[in-house]
Design an enzyme around this catalytic site. Structure first.
Site, PDB file in Angstrom:
ATOM      1  N   VAL A  64       0.839  -1.202   0.000  1.00  0.00           N
ATOM      2  CA  VAL A  64       0.000   0.000   0.000  1.00  0.00           C
ATOM      3  C   VAL A  64       0.874   1.253   0.000  1.00  0.00           C
ATOM      4  O   VAL A  64       0.579   2.225  -0.699  1.00  0.00           O
ATOM      5  CB  VAL A  64      -0.999  -0.007   1.183  1.00  0.00           C
ATOM      6  CG1 VAL A  64      -1.825   1.272   1.206  1.00  0.00           C
ATOM      7  CG2 VAL A  64      -1.927  -1.214   1.104  1.00  0.00           C
ATOM      8  N   CYS A  65       1.959   1.228   0.743  1.00  0.00           N
ATOM      9  CA  CYS A  65       2.880   2.381   0.773  1.00  0.00           C
ATOM     10  C   CYS A  65       3.539   2.592  -0.582  1.00  0.00           C
ATOM     11  O   CYS A  65       3.721   3.724  -1.028  1.00  0.00           O
ATOM     12  CB  CYS A  65       3.935   2.189   1.852  1.00  0.00           C
ATOM     13  SG  CYS A  65       3.248   2.052   3.508  1.00  0.00           S
TER      14      CYS A  65
END
Length: 175
Positions: A64-65
């Protein structure tokens, strides 16, 4: 000051250190580090003069990052040097630099809070239990005033990219 249950990670409540940053108020001071031919520092004073987006992530070693950083890199490319853009985490500057190089991230600078966690404490993004950052987005005007703040309630979720970009675009139009 701590904010118990301020965010969750996969449904589990966690505590954020510090207070929430308030829209309309001056951004807190910070000192971050990045690697560019050597270790360098960047502070709030360094980003004043241009609108700034601060994309805060737990770690660039997570999907997600990585998605968040890649999306902002792509979106911010058209704005060029009219803005400052930082991806902030507790990852080491060398690891952040390696990821950005491998992924051709050139429109957003990786900046680390690894030394003293002053950003995480001052912006209220440090997860006390995990000793990593929560996911958040901040947009500052050219004077360093917070014009947009999003603390993503679930750490494993993506931020509201459109709202952050609208806030940034409005600062460019106001300039």
């Amino acid at each position: 000051m701590s904010r118990t249950g301020a965010v969750t990670f996969k449904g589990n409540p966690l505590t954020l250190a510090g207070k929430e940053v308030e829209v309309g108020k001056a951004a807190p001071e910070f000192k971050l580090h990045y690697f560019e031919g050597g270790m360098k520092e960047i502070t709030l004073a360094d980003v004043k003069g241009k609108p700034t987006i601060l994309s805060v992530v737990p770690s660039l070693d997570t999907p997600v990052c990585q998605t968040q950083t890649k999306k902002f890199n792509e979106t911010l490319g058209e704005l060029g040097d009219r803005i400052n853009a930082l991806t902030v985490s507790l990852d080491l500057p060398f690891a952040m630099n390696r990821f950005c190089g491998a992924e051709s991230i050139t429109n957003i600078r990786p900046a680390s809070d690894y030394q003293d966690r002053n950003f995480g404490n001052n912006f209220g993004t440090l997860i006390e239990e995990l000793k990593i950052m929560s996911r958040a987005i901040f947009v500052l005007d050219a004077d360093g005033t917070v014009v947009y703040a999003e603390y993503v309630p679930e750490v494993a979720s993506e931020p509201n990219y459109d709202a952050a970009m609208e806030a940034l675009q409005s600062q460019l139009q106001a300039a």
